[in-house]
Design a protein around this motif. Structure first.
Motif, PDB file in Angstrom:
ATOM      1  N   VAL A   1       0.837  -1.195   0.000  1.00 32.52           N
ATOM      2  CA  VAL A   1       0.000   0.000   0.000  1.00 32.52           C
ATOM      3  C   VAL A   1       0.875   1.248   0.000  1.00 32.52           C
ATOM      4  CG1 VAL A   1      -1.679   1.308   1.360  1.00 32.52           C
ATOM      5  CG2 VAL A   1      -1.927  -1.147   1.120  1.00 32.52           C
ATOM      6  N   ASP A   2       1.914   1.261   0.832  1.00 35.65           N
ATOM      7  CA  ASP A   2       2.778   2.436   0.939  1.00 35.65           C
ATOM      8  C   ASP A   2       4.201   1.985   1.236  1.00 35.65           C
ATOM      9  OD1 ASP A   2       3.800   4.947   1.159  1.00 35.65           O
ATOM     10  OD2 ASP A   2       2.701   5.507   2.966  1.00 35.65           O
ATOM     11  N   GLN A   3       4.970   1.771   0.199  1.00 38.96           N
ATOM     12  CA  GLN A   3       6.336   1.292   0.383  1.00 38.96           C
ATOM     13  C   GLN A   3       7.280   2.438   0.727  1.00 38.96           C
ATOM     14  OE1 GLN A   3       7.387  -1.651  -2.316  1.00 38.96           O
ATOM     15  NE2 GLN A   3       9.308  -2.095  -1.325  1.00 38.96           N
ATOM     16  N   GLU A   4       6.944   3.644   0.301  1.00 38.86           N
ATOM     17  CA  GLU A   4       7.816   4.791   0.551  1.00 38.86           C
ATOM     18  C   GLU A   4       7.847   5.180   2.034  1.00 38.86           C
ATOM     19  OE1 GLU A   4       9.691   5.968  -1.907  1.00 38.86           O
ATOM     20  OE2 GLU A   4       8.751   4.488  -3.220  1.00 38.86           O
ATOM     21  N   ASN A   5       6.687   5.208   2.662  1.00 38.81           N
ATOM     22  CA  ASN A   5       6.574   5.582   4.074  1.00 38.81           C
ATOM     23  C   ASN A   5       5.884   4.462   4.843  1.00 38.81           C
ATOM     24  OD1 ASN A   5       7.596   8.247   3.575  1.00 38.81           O
ATOM     25  ND2 ASN A   5       5.605   8.744   2.717  1.00 38.81           N
ATOM     26  N   PRO A   6       6.597   3.365   5.120  1.00 37.53           N
ATOM     27  CA  PRO A   6       5.941   2.241   5.796  1.00 37.53           C
ATOM     28  C   PRO A   6       5.483   2.622   7.198  1.00 37.53           C
ATOM     29  CG  PRO A   6       8.288   1.832   5.553  1.00 37.53           C
ATOM     30  CD  PRO A   6       8.005   3.113   4.857  1.00 37.53           C
ATOM     31  N   GLU A   7       4.364   2.058   7.550  1.00 37.97           N
ATOM     32  CA  GLU A   7       3.767   2.311   8.860  1.00 37.97           C
ATOM     33  C   GLU A   7       3.327   0.973   9.430  1.00 37.97           C
ATOM     34  OE1 GLU A   7      -0.430   4.231  10.250  1.00 37.97           O
ATOM     35  OE2 GLU A   7       0.667   5.259   8.663  1.00 37.97           O
ATOM     36  N   GLU A   8       3.650   0.745  10.708  1.00 37.89           N
ATOM     37  CA  GLU A   8       3.207  -0.491  11.346  1.00 37.89           C
ATOM     38  C   GLU A   8       1.802  -0.303  11.885  1.00 37.89           C
ATOM     39  OE1 GLU A   8       5.745  -2.287  14.201  1.00 37.89           O
ATOM     40  OE2 GLU A   8       7.124  -2.989  12.661  1.00 37.89           O
ATOM     41  N   VAL A   9       0.973  -1.312  11.658  1.00 39.27           N
ATOM     42  CA  VAL A   9      -0.426  -1.245  12.068  1.00 39.27           C
ATOM     43  C   VAL A   9      -0.731  -2.461  12.927  1.00 39.27           C
ATOM     44  CG1 VAL A   9      -2.805  -1.192  11.231  1.00 39.27           C
ATOM     45  CG2 VAL A   9      -1.011  -0.045   9.923  1.00 39.27           C
ATOM     46  N   GLN A  10      -1.394  -2.221  14.045  1.00 38.03           N
ATOM     47  CA  GLN A  10      -1.827  -3.307  14.929  1.00 38.03           C
ATOM     48  C   GLN A  10      -3.160  -3.837  14.400  1.00 38.03           C
ATOM     49  OE1 GLN A  10      -0.101  -4.206  17.757  1.00 38.03           O
ATOM     50  NE2 GLN A  10      -1.516  -5.785  18.389  1.00 38.03           N
ATOM     51  N   VAL A  11      -3.225  -5.137  14.141  1.00 42.85           N
ATOM     52  CA  VAL A  11      -4.429  -5.758  13.586  1.00 42.85           C
ATOM     53  C   VAL A  11      -4.820  -6.945  14.453  1.00 42.85           C
ATOM     54  CG1 VAL A  11      -5.388  -6.926  11.585  1.00 42.85           C
ATOM     55  CG2 VAL A  11      -3.785  -5.078  11.251  1.00 42.85           C
ATOM     56  N   THR A  12      -6.109  -7.070  14.724  1.00 40.92           N
ATOM     57  CA  THR A  12      -6.621  -8.218  15.467  1.00 40.92           C
ATOM     58  C   THR A  12      -7.464  -9.061  14.523  1.00 40.92           C
ATOM     59  OG1 THR A  12      -6.667  -6.974  17.522  1.00 40.92           O
ATOM     60  CG2 THR A  12      -8.023  -8.953  17.419  1.00 40.92           C
ATOM     61  N   ILE A  13      -7.086 -10.332  14.387  1.00 37.05           N
ATOM     62  CA  ILE A  13      -7.845 -11.285  13.576  1.00 37.05           C
ATOM     63  C   ILE A  13      -8.603 -12.190  14.538  1.00 37.05           C
ATOM     64  CG2 ILE A  13      -7.729 -13.097  11.829  1.00 37.05           C
ATOM     65  CD1 ILE A  13      -6.782 -10.347  10.817  1.00 37.05           C
ATOM     66  N   PRO A  14      -9.937 -12.116  14.533  1.00 37.50           N
ATOM     67  CA  PRO A  14     -10.723 -12.952  15.454  1.00 37.50           C
ATOM     68  C   PRO A  14     -10.668 -14.432  15.079  1.00 37.50           C
ATOM     69  CG  PRO A  14     -12.046 -11.149  14.545  1.00 37.50           C
ATOM     70  CD  PRO A  14     -10.770 -11.192  13.781  1.00 37.50           C
ATOM     71  N   ILE A  15     -10.941 -15.273  16.058  1.00 41.45           N
ATOM     72  CA  ILE A  15     -10.963 -16.714  15.839  1.00 41.45           C
ATOM     73  C   ILE A  15     -12.085 -17.044  14.861  1.00 41.45           C
ATOM     74  CG2 ILE A  15     -11.404 -18.955  16.940  1.00 41.45           C
ATOM     75  CD1 ILE A  15     -10.151 -17.783  19.477  1.00 41.45           C
ATOM     76  N   GLY A  16     -11.806 -17.920  13.911  1.00 42.70           N
ATOM     77  CA  GLY A  16     -12.806 -18.370  12.946  1.00 42.70           C
ATOM     78  C   GLY A  16     -13.057 -17.400  11.808  1.00 42.70           C
ATOM     79  N   SER A  17     -12.181 -16.427  11.620  1.00 43.96           N
ATOM     80  CA  SER A  17     -12.371 -15.451  10.537  1.00 43.96           C
ATOM     81  C   SER A  17     -12.162 -16.109   9.180  1.00 43.96           C
ATOM     82  CB  SER A  17     -11.386 -14.292  10.679  1.00 43.96           C
ATOM     83  OG  SER A  17     -11.651 -13.556  11.823  1.00 43.96           O
ATOM     84  N   THR A  18     -13.020 -15.753   8.236  1.00 46.96           N
ATOM     85  CA  THR A  18     -12.872 -16.230   6.864  1.00 46.96           C
ATOM     86  C   THR A  18     -11.945 -15.285   6.107  1.00 46.96           C
ATOM     87  OG1 THR A  18     -14.742 -14.933   6.066  1.00 46.96           O
ATOM     88  CG2 THR A  18     -15.222 -17.152   6.896  1.00 46.96           C
ATOM     89  N   ALA A  19     -11.548 -15.700   4.921  1.00 48.06           N
ATOM     90  CA  ALA A  19     -10.690 -14.852   4.089  1.00 48.06           C
ATOM     91  C   ALA A  19     -11.393 -13.541   3.760  1.00 48.06           C
ATOM     92  CB  ALA A  19     -10.300 -15.587   2.814  1.00 48.06           C
ATOM     93  N   ASN A  20     -12.702 -13.591   3.579  1.00 46.14           N
ATOM     94  CA  ASN A  20     -13.469 -12.378   3.292  1.00 46.14           C
ATOM     95  C   ASN A  20     -13.421 -11.418   4.479  1.00 46.14           C
ATOM     96  OD1 ASN A  20     -15.121 -10.646   1.854  1.00 46.14           O
ATOM     97  ND2 ASN A  20     -17.005 -11.662   2.494  1.00 46.14           N
TER      98      ASN A  20
END
Length: 142
Positions: A56-75
């Protein structure tokens, strides 16, 4: 009288030959137009996919905290990643995962970067390496 019959036949023949040339030119230009439109479509689709699958942004990389819930589908994962600004299109993420036949995403909290490609995001979510701060830190003296 045979001369008068031949003249209209020759004129009729010349007229049909002229019409056939005109039809061939029209068909040729229509086919060439469709071919050019097809080439433009293929190149546009290629560059769109290349841009969307990239970071998405290779020039100014930013770390983002993401929570993936249990049982999440690819969608659902694609929607989360799109909302967090890690992928450009969550639906395309889902189709890409299906195309690559990827599965086995791990639930948890992740620190992901906007400089990651879609393949790197998939690999990180499959590895399950959850980057969290330690809950308890202690020192053991020697």
């Amino acid at each position: 009288m045979s001369n008068s019959n031949e003249k209209p036949r020759n004129e009729l023949y010349e007229e049909r030959v002229s019409q056939a040339r005109t039809v061939r030119k029209i068909v040729f230009f229509c086919v060439m137009g469709l071919l050019i439109l097809g080439i433009i479509f293929v190149f546009s689709a290629y560059f769109y996919m290349k841009n969307t699958l990239g970071p998405v942004d290779q020039e100014n990389p930013e770390e983002v905290q993401v929570t993936i819930p249990i049982g999440s589908t690819a969608n659902q994962i694609g929607t989360i990643l799109e909302a967090e600004g890690l992928v450009k299109n969550g639906t395309l993420f889902r189709y890409y995962v299906r195309y690559k036949n990827e599965s086995g995403f791990q639930a948890g909290d992740y620190k992901l970067s906007t400089a990651m490609t879609m393949d790197e995001l998939i690999a990180a979510l499959k590895e399950g390496r959850i980057l969290q701060d330690p809950e308890l830190v202690f020192t053991v003296p020697e």
